[in-house]
Structures are given as structure tokens and as C-alpha cells.
Design an enzyme around this catalytic site. Structure first.
Site, PDB file in Angstrom:
ATOM      1  N   GLY A 167       1.722  -4.685   1.349  1.00 62.46           N
ATOM      2  CA  GLY A 167       0.259  -4.716   1.406  1.00 62.46           C
ATOM      3  C   GLY A 167      -0.349  -3.399   0.942  1.00 62.46           C
ATOM      4  NE  ARG A 185      -0.400  -8.484   5.062  1.00 65.21           N
ATOM      5  CZ  ARG A 185       0.051  -7.242   5.206  1.00 65.21           C
ATOM      6  NH1 ARG A 185       1.232  -6.909   4.688  1.00 65.21           N
ATOM      7  NH2 ARG A 185      -0.661  -6.343   5.831  1.00 65.21           N
ATOM      8  CD  GLN A 229      -2.659  -1.910   3.847  1.00 65.65           C
ATOM      9  OE1 GLN A 229      -3.138  -3.034   3.685  1.00 65.65           O
ATOM     10  NE2 GLN A 229      -1.388  -1.719   4.153  1.00 65.65           N
ATOM     11  CG  ASP A 286       1.760  -0.371  11.025  1.00 71.16           C
ATOM     12  OD1 ASP A 286       1.110  -1.426  10.910  1.00 71.16           O
ATOM     13  OD2 ASP A 286       1.812   0.488  10.114  1.00 71.16           O
ATOM     14  CE  LYS A 328      -1.876  -4.593  10.144  1.00 70.67           C
ATOM     15  NZ  LYS A 328      -2.325  -3.665   9.098  1.00 70.67           N
ATOM     16  NE  ARG A 360       4.003  -6.936  12.068  1.00 71.22           N
ATOM     17  CZ  ARG A 360       3.952  -5.830  11.340  1.00 71.22           C
ATOM     18  NH1 ARG A 360       3.058  -4.894  11.612  1.00 71.22           N
ATOM     19  NH2 ARG A 360       4.784  -5.657  10.332  1.00 71.22           N
ATOM     20  NE  ARG A 398       5.314  -1.554  10.722  1.00 76.11           N
ATOM     21  CZ  ARG A 398       5.836  -0.457  10.154  1.00 76.11           C
ATOM     22  NH1 ARG A 398       6.895   0.117  10.681  1.00 76.11           N
ATOM     23  NH2 ARG A 398       5.288   0.053   9.071  1.00 76.11           N
TER      24      ARG A 398
END
Ligand code: S3P
Length: 428
Positions: free
Chosen positions: A94, A122, A167, A314, A341, A345, A389
Site C-alpha cells: 500500500g 484496498r 500514506q 500497525d 489494511k 484486521r 502482521r
């Protein structure tokens, strides 16, 4: 399918240098590419996401050589990128996609960006829409990749960001470097500020107001290559910060970790929960760093809301894990960004934690977790859902369980931390 390490009998002990910071490694390549002269990056993160950035800039005509964790970039300047002969493959990244959209929107050629199945789900309008206000011409596919960027002369931006996203902010800053006049951006909340810190080191003129949310970006800077030692990634160190806190009888030292305060939300939260974490050897030139020592601790529950989220975005799956062993009920809200994400998540954490019998309740924008309820394994087959992750947080969760657990999709760790399982093994 990978067999996970179950509860170690003697705790986790040892010293580690975690890989280079992912956000800084991406930016090192990008900003080196658009500078004049040579940029050298030491301790560059050689994981798939950053290699996607490296390859994309090679395809944009930038000479880049890598020898292990050292990368040398012969910058071509802000106006020296070349039209690639094929669509640029963003892989799973991303950060590569969003930042490159801002940069390529102001170049004199057209580019197409594609990515893997997860990245293609995304949202990209959060970048294309504010860029369009600066004159960018970007076609998304229903708000997603593939994205077609038609290079245009950009106008100055004056924009209040709608999402708290580094971002998006970084894409706007990269566009603003190519605009006709100075641009002003106001963030909803402060987010990680590596773009501002690093671009200034390359010679850009960016004024950051004391409110930490207002930025003025001056166009057409003279950017000059630098040598940069990439600090260890706080987001990678975080897995061992949580493991050291949760596995009884542990002491782990993590060397030379980036401690930029826009990234240390997990440390503040852990301290609020009664965690034992200590910084030494603190350095504060440019990006700050320190050695972190973490010891096992009894944790108290926590409530966190929207204002806490950007600095821990994160690491929220790890906050959920800490909460699942705390002595009470914890509540995490204001974290709706987790749903967009690499996976959703929130949904994925709830699904995987329930396999371990953790008392977790899904909220639209977070979780409620009762750490007082004992865990009981309902299903020993965990999954990363292809999300790096999530794979790593479940491997840390396995260290708190006696039964042997397996992990599907363990190779997803290659996105940000290929050495994760080897590093964990050194602490046993
Ligand atoms: C990143 C910003 C964050 C973070 C991501 C890396 C960056 O995303 O989740 O892993 O390098 O700018 P958002 O800014 O979109 O929240």
C-alpha cells in the site's frame, strides 16, 4: 502449514537487531531516486514490500544496485524519471502504491499500477480524489487498482485530509513538490512524519506548524542524495516487545530501534498497562533510535480511542493480544482503518483469537477483550489470512499456549520480516 513454537519453559531471553524500518526503506528509495547524485541506504529492509518499491523505481529508469542490506541509488532528479515499458507491479504494498501515485501524477508520462489480490481490494480514492483537486488525472478501477495515472502539470493544494493516513499525506507532499506554488495540507490527526523528516534531509522545504497537523510544502526543491542508516523497525520490534512482556521470565533487548514518536504508540500503551520497558543508548539525530529492554510483567486493562490510533496503527493486533492477558476488560475503538489494511484486521483478529478461546467481541471500529477469561484452544489450526502482521501476532500468541498450534500462510511474513521465525528461535 508451519508448526508454531508453544510456551517456552524458560521464557524468552537474548538480544536482537530487527530489520530496517519499512516506511523509511520505501522512502529512502523514492527520495533517493528523485534527488540529484548518489544516495546510500544501510540496513535497508530486504522484504517483499520494499523490494516492490526498488523494482518499480528501476523500471522508472533509476539505476539502483543492492548488495544485501546496502542499496546505492543514482538519483535522476525530480524531472528525470522515464515512462516504464510495462505496468508497475506494486505487489502487496500500500505504501508503494499510494506514495507513487502522488509522485507520478506530476510527471510528463502515463503509468499503470497493478497489485496482488489483497492490494487490489484496498481503497485508492483516498489518494486519487485529493490529488485530482491539484489537477491530477488518475483513473481507478472502482476506487481500486489497476490505476492509470496521466501525468499533468499540478497546481498547489490547499486540503484538509479526510482520513488520518501518512500514506495519503505523503502522496500529497510528493505531488506538491511538483506544483506551481506552495501547498498547505491540514491533517485530521498527526500521523507518522517520516516523509517530512526525510525529504527535509534531502533538501526539501517543508514547514511543519507547532500544531503538528499543518504543513506547507514548497515546490521544486533542489534534492541532493544522502547516506542514511535505516533504524530498526518499531513495528517489527513490537512483536518481541509484546512477547517479552507476556511470556513469563523473559528479558529481551532490541538494538537500534526507530523511536520516532509518531510510531511509539505501543510503548506508551504498554507502559499504561504496567509493562516493563526501558530505553537506553538514545540517539536523536534525524530519526531517533534507542535500545529497548523489555521484561515480563503483569498487565492491567486499557481503553484506547481514535486519538491514540495513528501512532499504533500497525501494532493494534498486538495491543489486542496484550489485552487478552490483562487483568480486566479492555476496549479499543476508533480503529476502523484496520478494516482496510492487508486484510480486515478487525474481523481476522476476532476469528483467530476465538480459535484460542479468547473472550473477544467485534465492534465496528475495534474490539472489547476480557483478559480475565482463561484461554482454551478450540481449533489448533491458525491462519495468517495472507497478512504478514496477523501471521506474526498469532506466532506470538502460540508462545502463551501449551498445545501445539499450526499456522497456514506463514510465508506472508516475507512482506515485512523474512527473518521473523529465525529471530524468534534465537530467544528460546
Ligand atoms: C505507512 C502508513 C500507515 C501504515 C503502513 C505504512 C507509511 O498506513 O499502516 O503500514 O509508510 O506511510 P496509513 O497511513 O494509510 O494508515
Amino acid at each position: 502449514m508451519k508448526q508454531l513454537q508453544a510456551k517456552p519453559s524458560n521464557g524468552l531471553r537474548g538480544e536482537l537487531t530487527v530489520p530496517g524500518d519499512k516506511s523509511i526503506s520505501h522512502r529512502g528509495i523514492m527520495f533517493g531516486a528523485i534527488s540529484e547524485g548518489q544516495t546510500t541506504l544501510h540496513h535497508f529492509l530486504t522484504a517483499q514490500d520494499c523490494l516492490s518499491t526498488l523494482k518499480a523505481f528501476q523500471q522508472l529508469g533509476v539505476p539502483i544496485k543492492r548488495d544485501g542490506q546496502t542499496v546505492v541509488i543514482d538519483g535522476v532528479g525530480l524531472h528525470g524519471l522515464k515512462q516504464p515499458s510495462h505496468p508497475l507491479d506494486m505487489g502487496n504494498s500500500g505504501t508503494t502504491t499510494r506514495l507513487i501515485m502522488g509522485l507520478l501524477a506530476g510527471q510528463q508520462f502515463d503509468t499503470t499500477l497493478v497489485g496482488d489480490a489483497s492490494l487490489s481490494k484496498r481503497p485508492m480514492k483516498r489518494v486519487s480524489e485529493p490529488l485530482a483537486e491539484m489537477g491530477a488525472v488518475i483513473e481507478t478501477t472502482d476506487g481500486h487498482l489497476p490505476v492509470m495515472i496521466h501525468g499533468e502539470q499540478l497546481h498547489a493544494g490547499d486540503y484538509h485530509l479526510k482520513v488520518a493516513s501518512a500514506q495519503v499525506k505523503s502522496a500529497l507532499i510528493l505531488a506538491a513538490l511538483q506544483a506551481d506554488k506552495a501547498s498547505i495540507f491540514v491533517e485530521k490527526q498527526p500521523t507518522r512524519n517520516h516523509t517530512e523528516i526525510m525529504l527535509k534531509a534531502f533538501g526539501a522545504k517543508i514547514d511543519c506548524e507547532p500544531d503538528n497537523v499543518t504543513l506547507t510544502v514548497h515546490p521544486d526543491p533542489k534534492l541532493t542524495g544522502i547516506t542514511l542508516n535505516v533504524p530498526g523497525d518499531m513495528s517489527s520490534a513490537a512483536f518481541f516487545v509484546a512477547a517479552g512482556s507476556l511470556v513469563p521470565n523473559s528479558e529481551i533487548k532490541l538494538l537500534n530501534v526507530g523511536t520516532n514518536e509518531t510510531r511509539t504508540g505501543l510503548i506508551s500503551i504498554l507502559k499504561r498497562m504496567g509493562g516493563k520497558i526501558h530505553f537506553s543508548n538514545e540517539q536523536s539525530q534525524g530519526e531517533s533510535t534507542a535500545d529497548l529492554t523489555v521484561n515480563s510483567a503483569s498487565l492491567t486493562p486499557i481503553e484506547i480511542g481514535a486519538k491514540d490510533i495513528p501512532a499504533v496503527i500497525d501494532e493494534l493486533p498486538l495491543v489486542a493480544l496484550l489485552a487478552a492477558k490483562a487483568d480486566g476488560v479492555s476496549k479499543i475503538t476508533g480503529a476502523g482503518e484496520l478494516r482496510v489494511k492487508e486484510t480486515d484486521r478487525i474481523a481476522v483478529i476476532v476469528e483467530e483469537f476465538k480459535k484460542l478461546g479468547i473472550a473477544i467481541q467485534e465492534l465496528p471500529d475495534g474490539f472489547i477483550i476480557d483478559g480475565t477469561k482463561p484461554w482454551h484452544v478450540n481449533n489448533p489450526h491458525l491462519s495468517s489470512h495472507g497478512d504478514h502482521r496477523i501471521g506474526m501476532v498469532m506466532a506470538i500468541a502460540a508462545l502463551l499456549v501449551d498445545e501445539p498450534l499450526t499456522l497456514d500462510g506463514a510465508d506472508s511474513i516475507n512482506i515485512s520480516y523474512p527473518e521473523f521465525f529465525d529471530d524468534l528461535a534465537t530467544l528460546l
